[in-house]
Write a protein that holds these residues in place. Structure first.
Motif, PDB file in Angstrom:
ATOM      1  N   ASN A  50      17.744  12.365 -16.360  1.00  0.00           N
ATOM      2  CA  ASN A  50      18.255  11.062 -16.780  1.00  0.00           C
ATOM      3  C   ASN A  50      17.139  10.045 -16.994  1.00  0.00           C
ATOM      4  OD1 ASN A  50      20.988  11.938 -16.561  1.00  0.00           O
ATOM      5  ND2 ASN A  50      20.884  11.642 -14.335  1.00  0.00           N
ATOM      6  N   GLN A  51      15.940  10.544 -17.174  1.00  0.00           N
ATOM      7  CA  GLN A  51      14.799   9.647 -17.319  1.00  0.00           C
ATOM      8  C   GLN A  51      14.254   9.680 -18.745  1.00  0.00           C
ATOM      9  OE1 GLN A  51      11.762  10.639 -14.466  1.00  0.00           O
ATOM     10  NE2 GLN A  51      13.178  10.713 -12.739  1.00  0.00           N
ATOM     11  N   THR A  52      13.649   8.575 -19.142  1.00  0.00           N
ATOM     12  CA  THR A  52      12.870   8.551 -20.376  1.00  0.00           C
ATOM     13  C   THR A  52      11.482   9.094 -20.057  1.00  0.00           C
ATOM     14  OG1 THR A  52      14.068   6.622 -21.198  1.00  0.00           O
ATOM     15  CG2 THR A  52      11.920   7.110 -22.212  1.00  0.00           C
ATOM     16  N   LEU A  53      11.098  10.156 -20.701  1.00  0.00           N
ATOM     17  CA  LEU A  53       9.857  10.829 -20.366  1.00  0.00           C
ATOM     18  C   LEU A  53       8.657  10.100 -20.958  1.00  0.00           C
ATOM     19  CD1 LEU A  53      10.910  14.544 -20.915  1.00  0.00           C
ATOM     20  CD2 LEU A  53      10.982  13.199 -18.818  1.00  0.00           C
ATOM     21  N   PRO A  54       7.551  10.075 -20.246  1.00  0.00           N
ATOM     22  CA  PRO A  54       6.336   9.462 -20.799  1.00  0.00           C
ATOM     23  C   PRO A  54       5.844  10.246 -22.002  1.00  0.00           C
ATOM     24  CG  PRO A  54       5.842  10.639 -18.748  1.00  0.00           C
ATOM     25  CD  PRO A  54       7.335  10.617 -18.884  1.00  0.00           C
ATOM     26  N   ALA A  55       5.237   9.546 -22.949  1.00  0.00           N
ATOM     27  CA  ALA A  55       4.815  10.183 -24.200  1.00  0.00           C
ATOM     28  C   ALA A  55       3.822  11.316 -23.959  1.00  0.00           C
ATOM     29  CB  ALA A  55       4.208   9.128 -25.128  1.00  0.00           C
ATOM     30  N   HIS A  56       2.939  11.140 -22.987  1.00  0.00           N
ATOM     31  CA  HIS A  56       1.903  12.153 -22.789  1.00  0.00           C
ATOM     32  C   HIS A  56       2.460  13.485 -22.299  1.00  0.00           C
ATOM     33  CE1 HIS A  56       2.054  10.508 -18.577  1.00  0.00           C
ATOM     34  NE2 HIS A  56       1.956  11.794 -18.306  1.00  0.00           N
ATOM     35  N   GLN A  57       3.700  13.508 -21.787  1.00  0.00           N
ATOM     36  CA  GLN A  57       4.253  14.749 -21.256  1.00  0.00           C
ATOM     37  C   GLN A  57       4.501  15.777 -22.352  1.00  0.00           C
ATOM     38  OE1 GLN A  57       6.862  14.185 -17.928  1.00  0.00           O
ATOM     39  NE2 GLN A  57       8.089  15.983 -18.438  1.00  0.00           N
ATOM     40  N   SER A  58       4.552  15.317 -23.602  1.00  0.00           N
ATOM     41  CA  SER A  58       4.760  16.259 -24.710  1.00  0.00           C
ATOM     42  C   SER A  58       3.601  17.228 -24.878  1.00  0.00           C
ATOM     43  CB  SER A  58       4.986  15.485 -26.019  1.00  0.00           C
ATOM     44  OG  SER A  58       3.829  14.736 -26.352  1.00  0.00           O
ATOM     45  N   MET A  59       2.429  16.926 -24.277  1.00  0.00           N
ATOM     46  CA  MET A  59       1.297  17.850 -24.416  1.00  0.00           C
ATOM     47  C   MET A  59       1.599  19.193 -23.765  1.00  0.00           C
ATOM     48  SD  MET A  59      -1.450  16.176 -21.768  1.00  0.00           S
ATOM     49  CE  MET A  59      -0.988  15.724 -20.088  1.00  0.00           C
ATOM     50  N   TYR A  60       2.556  19.217 -22.806  1.00  0.00           N
ATOM     51  CA  TYR A  60       2.906  20.461 -22.150  1.00  0.00           C
ATOM     52  C   TYR A  60       3.874  21.308 -22.988  1.00  0.00           C
ATOM     53  CZ  TYR A  60       0.895  17.933 -18.194  1.00  0.00           C
ATOM     54  OH  TYR A  60       0.056  17.235 -17.376  1.00  0.00           O
ATOM     55  N   ASN A  61       4.279  20.804 -24.155  1.00  0.00           N
ATOM     56  CA  ASN A  61       5.137  21.603 -25.048  1.00  0.00           C
ATOM     57  C   ASN A  61       4.490  22.934 -25.412  1.00  0.00           C
ATOM     58  OD1 ASN A  61       6.849  19.408 -25.053  1.00  0.00           O
ATOM     59  ND2 ASN A  61       6.676  18.970 -27.236  1.00  0.00           N
TER      60      ASN A  61
END
Length: 521
Positions: free
Chosen positions: A30-41
């Protein structure tokens, strides 16, 4: 992405484009994820491709700031056979073609290699742990490199230069952000202009209209994959007990029998030089002990090269100087066999322990490894340490704050009179003891004194008493020369680093000729 689409269409490949973040923990639902977390894609892409390897043999993963620049190049040919698991850019040009030091912005994977799945799982575990602990500056690349270090996996890496070398690459250009410390201050406008220029060059060279593409037909969105290993969060650690002395860490251990026919360990050798007597008055306000250490063996050569300069600095400022050769940190389960050279890294703990027992004589101790060399004879190193600070060291990441536990232990300056110095030593000692015991029981490699010191600082809540620096112990006041990659402990590696030390001494003497005339080599 349109350029990638056109390349995929030209060569008959499939394309997946992702917006957003796939790596989401259960507690983040239920959280808005920080933008930098997309690097783990990236690790999710690799895991997903491995589940479909009957359909695909290779996977190319590109950062959003990458542009395929040469449409005549068949990317699949970069994997030269069954032995290649991964093709990526090596971050240090002098490294061998098989190295773990790679950039993860552009990676080409062999999905059929026997090591790919295991490495992907370990990479995934590291990324999940980083999200749990909010290691925003320890990104996907760090955990990929850590996984590649294990079990000689670098033999399956093909590290290239010209094909993926950032903006000058011949095949895939990567327009990385210039400021690695910030996601906001990353010059988006300038990088976007560079990418547009590169895209225009590609269109002009290969004669196609980017606006004629039906881009959305090749776009896919996927749901975040389930994370079965998220699990409950660990409880907060208990307060670490106080110990009256560091040796208490080993009181519950039994001595182990020596391995038959082992080489008997040589006792460490201490060389002490007293320059602070009445005939050579101290020029600083504090009594400082300079300490430098090395292991027995070939890299003893570094100490022989650097110690005359460092000893001269001590004499000039009226400080005492001690050199330690061999491994001085001994545990009950070591027995009497010769210890490996890398055990000498724990000499830092032994040196600090001895200095604290002599704090009626010394106020500070500067501990340096064998490849450390003073770069400025006129700077008083004591001034880096104030009365409220226990420890001054180089921060592990230049982006870290001043008061951090993420320190490098190659060169450390300690305040022996701080009221909490003893408690930090005790905690550091105990973590080292536990680390070495665990490594012995599991037959694994110990984490090292640096990791143990970081844990001690965190467990003792002492970050506010630590001062981290960027340049002072990284060339400004003291230089450090690490073992050369990729040879590390080999003769060639020693020669490379030895040459760098020779050059640094020559530059120092050109800057301080009068001082160098007084150095006894």
């Amino acid at each position: 992405a349109p350029i990638s689409q056109m390349y995929a269409k030209a060569w008959g490949h499939d394309l997946l484009v992702m917006w957003g973040t796939t790596k989401r923990l259960k507690r983040q639902n239920n959280q808005t994820l920080p933008a930098h977390q997309s690097m783990y894609n990236k690790v999710d892409y690799l895991l997903m491709a491995l589940e479909n390897k009957k359909q695909y043999d290779q996977l190319l993963i590109l950062d959003s700031d990458s542009v395929i620049y040469d449409f005549s190049a068949d990317l699949t040919e970069l994997i030269k056979g069954d032995k290649d698991m991964l093709v990526a850019l090596k971050t240090h040009e002098e490294d061998s073609p098989t190295t773990h030091r790679i950039n993860a912005g552009v990676t080409l994977w062999n999905l059929n290699h026997p090591l790919t799945r295991q490495l992907a799982m370990e990479w995934d575990e590291g990324c999940i742990e980083a999200i749990k602990k909010n290691y925003s500056l320890r990104g996907d690349q760090y955990f990929l490199v850590e996984a590649l270090k294990k079990d000689n996996r670098t033999a399956a890496v093909r590290a290239v230069q010209k094909e993926f070398h950032y903006r000058s690459a011949s095949v895939i250009k990567h327009f990385i952000r210039q400021d690695s410390c910030s996601w906001e201050g990353s010059n988006l406008d300038g990088r976007e202009a560079e990418m547009q220029n590169a895209s225009s060059e590609v269109m002009n060279r290969f004669q196609f209209d980017i606006h004629s593409m039906i881009f959305h037909n090749l776009t896919a969105l996927i749901d975040p994959p389930p994370l079965s290993n998220d699990g409950p969060q660990p409880p907060a650690p208990d307060v670490e007990p106080e110990w009256s002395r560091p040796e208490a860490a080993f009181e519950d251990l039994e001595y182990k029998e020596d391995t038959p026919d082992c080489q008997i360990r040589q006792d460490p050798i201490w060389e002490f030089y007293e320059f602070g007597d009445e005939s050579s008055p101290r020029k600083g306000n504090k009594k400082l002990l300079l300490a430098q250490f090395t292991a027995f063996g070939r890299n003893d050569r570094y100490l022989n090269m650097t110690s005359p300069t460092n000893k001269y600095y001590a004499k000039k400022w009226g400080h005492d100087f001690v050199m330690l050769r061999g491994a001085a940190f001994k545990t009950p389960f070591d027995g009497s066999c010769e210890l490996p050279p890398k055990r000498s890294i724990y000499n830092r703990v032994a040196l600090l322990s001895r200095a604290l027992r002599n704090r009626d004589v010394y106020d500070q101790i500067l501990i340096m490894h064998d490849g450390a060399l003073f770069a400025d004879f006129n700077f008083d190193v004591q001034t880096l340490l104030d009365d409220d600070t226990i420890l001054v060291a180089t921060r592990s990441n230049k982006c870290d704050v001043e008061h951090t536990a993420r320190l490098k232990t190659e060169i450390t300056l300690w305040n022996l009179n701080h009221t909490k110095s003893e408690a930090l030593l005790q905690s550091w000692f105990r973590h080292v003891g536990s680390d070495l015991r665990e490594a012995k029981e599991r037959n694994t490699t110990a984490r090292g004194d640096e990791t143990c010191l970081r844990r001690a600082i965190q467990r003792q809540n002492m970050k506010q008493y630590v001062k981290s620096t960027v340049e002072e112990f990284n060339g400004l006041i003291v230089q450090k020369f690490a073992h050369a990659y990729p040879d590390l402990w080999s003769t060639n590696g020693l020669n490379i680093t030895g040459g760098k030390i020779d050059n640094a001494i020559a530059e120092l003497c050109a800057k301080f000729p009068d001082d160098c005339a007084n150095i006894a080599m």
